[in-house]
Design a protein around this motif. Structure first.
Motif, PDB file in Angstrom:
ATOM      1  N   LEU A 168       8.976   3.715   4.286  1.00 26.61           N
ATOM      2  CA  LEU A 168       8.517   4.620   3.231  1.00 26.61           C
ATOM      3  C   LEU A 168       7.781   5.829   3.793  1.00 26.61           C
ATOM      4  CD1 LEU A 168       7.161   1.963   0.713  1.00 26.61           C
ATOM      5  CD2 LEU A 168       9.264   3.276   0.495  1.00 26.61           C
ATOM      6  N   GLY A 169       7.550   5.849   5.089  1.00 30.90           N
ATOM      7  CA  GLY A 169       6.719   6.890   5.686  1.00 30.90           C
ATOM      8  C   GLY A 169       7.207   8.295   5.433  1.00 30.90           C
ATOM      9  N   LEU A 170       8.489   8.556   5.680  1.00 30.72           N
ATOM     10  CA  LEU A 170       9.010   9.912   5.503  1.00 30.72           C
ATOM     11  C   LEU A 170       9.079  10.308   4.030  1.00 30.72           C
ATOM     12  CD1 LEU A 170      11.818  10.142   8.215  1.00 30.72           C
ATOM     13  CD2 LEU A 170       9.540  11.176   8.244  1.00 30.72           C
ATOM     14  N   ALA A 171       9.299   9.335   3.151  1.00 32.40           N
ATOM     15  CA  ALA A 171       9.279   9.636   1.711  1.00 32.40           C
ATOM     16  C   ALA A 171       7.873  10.068   1.294  1.00 32.40           C
ATOM     17  CB  ALA A 171       9.726   8.418   0.910  1.00 32.40           C
ATOM     18  N   ILE A 172       6.857   9.401   1.827  1.00 32.57           N
ATOM     19  CA  ILE A 172       5.463   9.765   1.530  1.00 32.57           C
ATOM     20  C   ILE A 172       5.155  11.147   2.095  1.00 32.57           C
ATOM     21  CG2 ILE A 172       3.055   9.184   2.039  1.00 32.57           C
ATOM     22  CD1 ILE A 172       3.873   6.225   1.884  1.00 32.57           C
ATOM     23  N   VAL A 173       5.602  11.409   3.324  1.00 30.51           N
ATOM     24  CA  VAL A 173       5.407  12.726   3.944  1.00 30.51           C
ATOM     25  C   VAL A 173       6.001  13.822   3.071  1.00 30.51           C
ATOM     26  CG1 VAL A 173       6.190  14.190   5.847  1.00 30.51           C
ATOM     27  CG2 VAL A 173       5.211  11.947   6.325  1.00 30.51           C
ATOM     28  N   LYS A 174       7.196  13.597   2.587  1.00 32.95           N
ATOM     29  CA  LYS A 174       7.879  14.589   1.744  1.00 32.95           C
ATOM     30  C   LYS A 174       7.065  14.906   0.493  1.00 32.95           C
ATOM     31  CE  LYS A 174      12.033  15.093  -1.100  1.00 32.95           C
ATOM     32  NZ  LYS A 174      13.280  14.417  -1.550  1.00 32.95           N
ATOM     33  N   HIS A 175       6.562  13.877  -0.180  1.00 38.92           N
ATOM     34  CA  HIS A 175       5.824  14.089  -1.430  1.00 38.92           C
ATOM     35  C   HIS A 175       4.460  14.735  -1.175  1.00 38.92           C
ATOM     36  CE1 HIS A 175       8.504  12.319  -4.405  1.00 38.92           C
ATOM     37  NE2 HIS A 175       8.785  11.370  -3.537  1.00 38.92           N
ATOM     38  N   VAL A 213       0.306  12.802   7.132  1.00 33.95           N
ATOM     39  CA  VAL A 213       1.599  13.409   7.477  1.00 33.95           C
ATOM     40  C   VAL A 213       1.774  13.458   8.990  1.00 33.95           C
ATOM     41  CG1 VAL A 213       2.881  15.593   7.489  1.00 33.95           C
ATOM     42  CG2 VAL A 213       1.829  14.773   5.371  1.00 33.95           C
ATOM     43  N   LEU A 214       0.789  13.994   9.694  1.00 32.66           N
ATOM     44  CA  LEU A 214       0.888  14.115  11.152  1.00 32.66           C
ATOM     45  C   LEU A 214       0.952  12.746  11.827  1.00 32.66           C
ATOM     46  CD1 LEU A 214      -1.587  17.060  11.800  1.00 32.66           C
ATOM     47  CD2 LEU A 214       0.879  17.075  12.203  1.00 32.66           C
ATOM     48  N   THR A 215       0.169  11.806  11.341  1.00 32.42           N
ATOM     49  CA  THR A 215       0.191  10.457  11.911  1.00 32.42           C
ATOM     50  C   THR A 215       1.579   9.847  11.804  1.00 32.42           C
ATOM     51  OG1 THR A 215      -2.134  10.105  11.346  1.00 32.42           O
ATOM     52  CG2 THR A 215      -0.806   8.140  11.780  1.00 32.42           C
ATOM     53  N   ASN A 216       2.189   9.984  10.630  1.00 30.89           N
ATOM     54  CA  ASN A 216       3.515   9.405  10.423  1.00 30.89           C
ATOM     55  C   ASN A 216       4.565  10.058  11.323  1.00 30.89           C
ATOM     56  OD1 ASN A 216       6.275   9.220   8.958  1.00 30.89           O
ATOM     57  ND2 ASN A 216       5.031   7.647   7.968  1.00 30.89           N
ATOM     58  N   LEU A 217       4.558  11.389  11.378  1.00 27.13           N
ATOM     59  CA  LEU A 217       5.567  12.098  12.166  1.00 27.13           C
ATOM     60  C   LEU A 217       5.402  11.831  13.660  1.00 27.13           C
ATOM     61  CD1 LEU A 217       5.675  15.541  10.302  1.00 27.13           C
ATOM     62  CD2 LEU A 217       7.289  13.648  10.106  1.00 27.13           C
ATOM     63  N   ILE A 218       4.159  11.851  14.141  1.00 31.75           N
ATOM     64  CA  ILE A 218       3.929  11.628  15.571  1.00 31.75           C
ATOM     65  C   ILE A 218       4.217  10.171  15.941  1.00 31.75           C
ATOM     66  CG2 ILE A 218       2.174  11.648  17.395  1.00 31.75           C
ATOM     67  CD1 ILE A 218       0.837  13.981  15.842  1.00 31.75           C
ATOM     68  N   GLU A 219       3.809   9.246  15.070  1.00 22.07           N
ATOM     69  CA  GLU A 219       4.070   7.827  15.332  1.00 22.07           C
ATOM     70  C   GLU A 219       5.571   7.554  15.382  1.00 22.07           C
ATOM     71  OE1 GLU A 219       2.451   3.493  13.777  1.00 22.07           O
ATOM     72  OE2 GLU A 219       2.536   5.181  12.369  1.00 22.07           O
ATOM     73  N   ASN A 220       6.329   8.163  14.465  1.00 19.02           N
ATOM     74  CA  ASN A 220       7.784   8.002  14.493  1.00 19.02           C
ATOM     75  C   ASN A 220       8.387   8.581  15.762  1.00 19.02           C
ATOM     76  OD1 ASN A 220       7.872   6.689  12.068  1.00 19.02           O
ATOM     77  ND2 ASN A 220       8.644   8.425  10.882  1.00 19.02           N
ATOM     78  N   ALA A 221       7.869   9.739  16.201  1.00 20.45           N
ATOM     79  CA  ALA A 221       8.383  10.360  17.415  1.00 20.45           C
ATOM     80  C   ALA A 221       8.159   9.459  18.631  1.00 20.45           C
ATOM     81  CB  ALA A 221       7.711  11.719  17.626  1.00 20.45           C
ATOM     82  N   LYS A 235       0.823  -1.206   0.000  1.00 20.83           N
ATOM     83  CA  LYS A 235       0.000   0.000   0.000  1.00 20.83           C
ATOM     84  C   LYS A 235       0.861   1.262   0.000  1.00 20.83           C
ATOM     85  CE  LYS A 235      -4.177  -1.857   2.191  1.00 20.83           C
ATOM     86  NZ  LYS A 235      -5.011  -1.890   3.429  1.00 20.83           N
ATOM     87  N   ASP A 236       1.927   1.251   0.802  1.00 28.90           N
ATOM     88  CA  ASP A 236       2.814   2.418   0.841  1.00 28.90           C
ATOM     89  C   ASP A 236       3.546   2.604  -0.482  1.00 28.90           C
ATOM     90  OD1 ASP A 236       2.097   3.108   3.356  1.00 28.90           O
ATOM     91  OD2 ASP A 236       3.935   2.455   4.356  1.00 28.90           O
ATOM     92  N   LEU A 237       3.949   1.494  -1.117  1.00 25.23           N
ATOM     93  CA  LEU A 237       4.612   1.587  -2.419  1.00 25.23           C
ATOM     94  C   LEU A 237       3.669   2.169  -3.470  1.00 25.23           C
ATOM     95  CD1 LEU A 237       6.623  -1.765  -2.632  1.00 25.23           C
ATOM     96  CD2 LEU A 237       7.575   0.538  -2.743  1.00 25.23           C
ATOM     97  N   VAL A 238       2.426   1.711  -3.455  1.00 25.83           N
ATOM     98  CA  VAL A 238       1.432   2.234  -4.410  1.00 25.83           C
ATOM     99  C   VAL A 238       1.181   3.718  -4.158  1.00 25.83           C
ATOM    100  CG1 VAL A 238      -0.982   2.102  -5.129  1.00 25.83           C
ATOM    101  CG2 VAL A 238       0.324   0.002  -4.779  1.00 25.83           C
ATOM    102  N   ALA A 239       1.026   4.078  -2.873  1.00 23.20           N
ATOM    103  CA  ALA A 239       0.770   5.483  -2.531  1.00 23.20           C
ATOM    104  C   ALA A 239       1.939   6.370  -2.952  1.00 23.20           C
ATOM    105  CB  ALA A 239       0.529   5.614  -1.028  1.00 23.20           C
ATOM    106  N   LEU A 240       3.164   5.912  -2.691  1.00 16.55           N
ATOM    107  CA  LEU A 240       4.340   6.699  -3.054  1.00 16.55           C
ATOM    108  C   LEU A 240       4.457   6.846  -4.563  1.00 16.55           C
ATOM    109  CD1 LEU A 240       6.858   8.167  -2.062  1.00 16.55           C
ATOM    110  CD2 LEU A 240       8.076   5.985  -2.069  1.00 16.55           C
ATOM    111  N   SER A 241       4.207   5.762  -5.289  1.00 14.71           N
ATOM    112  CA  SER A 241       4.260   5.810  -6.750  1.00 14.71           C
ATOM    113  C   SER A 241       3.230   6.781  -7.308  1.00 14.71           C
ATOM    114  CB  SER A 241       4.037   4.409  -7.319  1.00 14.71           C
ATOM    115  OG  SER A 241       3.992   4.439  -8.726  1.00 14.71           O
ATOM    116  N   GLN A 242       2.018   6.753  -6.759  1.00 14.91           N
ATOM    117  CA  GLN A 242       0.966   7.655  -7.228  1.00 14.91           C
ATOM    118  C   GLN A 242       1.276   9.110  -6.909  1.00 14.91           C
ATOM    119  OE1 GLN A 242      -2.414   5.905  -5.250  1.00 14.91           O
ATOM    120  NE2 GLN A 242      -2.976   4.657  -7.021  1.00 14.91           N
ATOM    121  N   LEU A 243       1.894   9.348  -5.762  1.00 14.87           N
ATOM    122  CA  LEU A 243       2.272  10.718  -5.399  1.00 14.87           C
ATOM    123  C   LEU A 243       3.362  11.244  -6.327  1.00 14.87           C
ATOM    124  CD1 LEU A 243       2.310  10.390  -1.506  1.00 14.87           C
ATOM    125  CD2 LEU A 243       0.854  11.945  -2.812  1.00 14.87           C
ATOM    126  N   GLU A 244       4.324  10.390  -6.653  1.00 15.64           N
ATOM    127  CA  GLU A 244       5.433  10.814  -7.512  1.00 15.64           C
ATOM    128  C   GLU A 244       4.983  11.080  -8.940  1.00 15.64           C
ATOM    129  OE1 GLU A 244       9.331   8.749  -5.420  1.00 15.64           O
ATOM    130  OE2 GLU A 244       8.283   7.684  -7.002  1.00 15.64           O
TER     131      GLU A 244
END
Length: 344
Positions: free
Chosen positions: A308-315, A240-248, A174-183
């Protein structure tokens, strides 16, 4: 120094005329008047013949070649057009054109090589990340097929582990698909007024169990609690917020603190996610937004995640015309920051 066709023709004709006169001076019976006539006639004839050869047979053909190259690669110019246009010598213009063209193509080749290297690394990373959950689930299933299914305790344990591996595989795909679609721009952002304060509270509720497991506290710091309206895609900014807070929470210290702060500027809000964890070593800061990049691979594997979380956040933030930045010091914690436009 560049010469025009006429000057070049005149100099060559003068040389031919002079050589002809010198040669005739050694012939007996040749008078001065004859030498003068020969000099003038050879000068005139040579001048027009050379001019024709240079201008018609050489310069015009070179100019045609120059115009053809120019039409083919007008978009490739990287130097001033006036520099080339001012030069009347077609050989010099052609040389400038070819130099610029070759330089530009060399850059393109280097970029293609870089992308090819990136593609190979990406395929290797994807293969490695997919292999782990697939092999794990495969091992558990084959063990059950080989007879362990008859033992109820072993069966339930192995089925749970196989399910966990497949869940991880599903999240990765799912993350790979999401990242590919964002790019590729397939994912379109739907901007609307969003209460970023309320979204943060909802993310806190969603990650409450994660925080309790790590004994971490979640706090919001803002000069104006509630009603912080920004222009954003609600689903993606929540991601974005979910990923950053979860990583923290995940990579912070046990019993640590995660603070989300909002700072108002003239036209934007600065959103920061801060933790007081072990921090990120300086040599890793420039690469943490790359796909599958992990600062501590063994630690990351233990705590899950697809890488892939931070790459998705960036895009996602790039699509919001924003940019994510990170500041971190070892044993001092990490701060991720980005800006969002206010609602007018």
């Amino acid at each position: 120094m560049s010469l025009s066709p006429r000057i070049a023709a005149f100099l060559l004709a003068g040389l031919i005329s002079a050589l002809t006169v010198v040669f005739l001076t050694f012939v007996e019976g040749v008078t001065r008047s004859m030498l003068f006539v020969v000099a003038i006639s050879s000068l005139i004839v040579s001048f027009f013949l050379i001019l024709y050869a240079i201008e018609i047979l050489v310069y015009r053909e070179v100019n045609k070649l120059y115009k053809t190259i120019h039409k083919l690669r007008i978009k490739d110019f990287t130097i001033s057009r006036t520099t080339i246009v001012k030069n009347s010598n077609p050989f010099k213009k052609l040389n400038d054109e070819i130099f610029v063209y070759v330089a530009r193509k060399q850059k393109e080749i280097e970029e293609l090589r870089r992308l090819e290297q990136f593609r190979r690394e990406f395929l290797a990373d994807v293969s490695h990340e997919l292999k782990t959950p697939i092999f794990a689930a495969q091992g558990f299933v084959h063990t059950l097929i080989d007879g362990a299914i008859d033992d109820e305790r072993v069966r339930d344990k192995f089925l749970a582990k196989a399910a966990k591996s497949l869940d991880g595989l599903d999240a990765l795909v799912k993350d790979l698909v999401a990242l590919s679609q964002l790019e590729t721009g397939e994912v379109k952002m739907h901007f609307e007024p969003v209460d970023i304060y309320q979204i943060t509270l909802e993310v806190f509720e969603q990650l409450e169990n994660n925080a309790l497991a790590r004994q971490a506290s979640l706090k919001i710091k803002s000069d104006q609690p509630g009603g912080i309206l920004v222009k954003a895609d609600p689903q993606r900014i929540t991601q974005v917020l979910t990923n950053l807070i979860e990583n923290a929470i995940k990579y912070g210290n046990n019993g640590g603190k995660v603070v989300v702060s909002f700072e108002e500027e003239k036209k934007q809000y600065i959103i920061q996610v801060r933790d007081n964890g072990p921090g990120i070593p300086p040599e890793h800061l420039n690469r943490i937004f790359e796909r599958f990049y992990r600062v501590d691979k063994s630690r990351s594997k233990e705590r899950g995640g697809t890488g892939l979380g931070l790459a998705i956040v960036k895009h996602i933030l790039n699509a919001h015309k924003s940019k994510i930045t990170v500041m971190s010091k070892p044993d001092k914690g990490t701060v991720f920051s980005f800006k969002l436009d206010k609602v007018d």
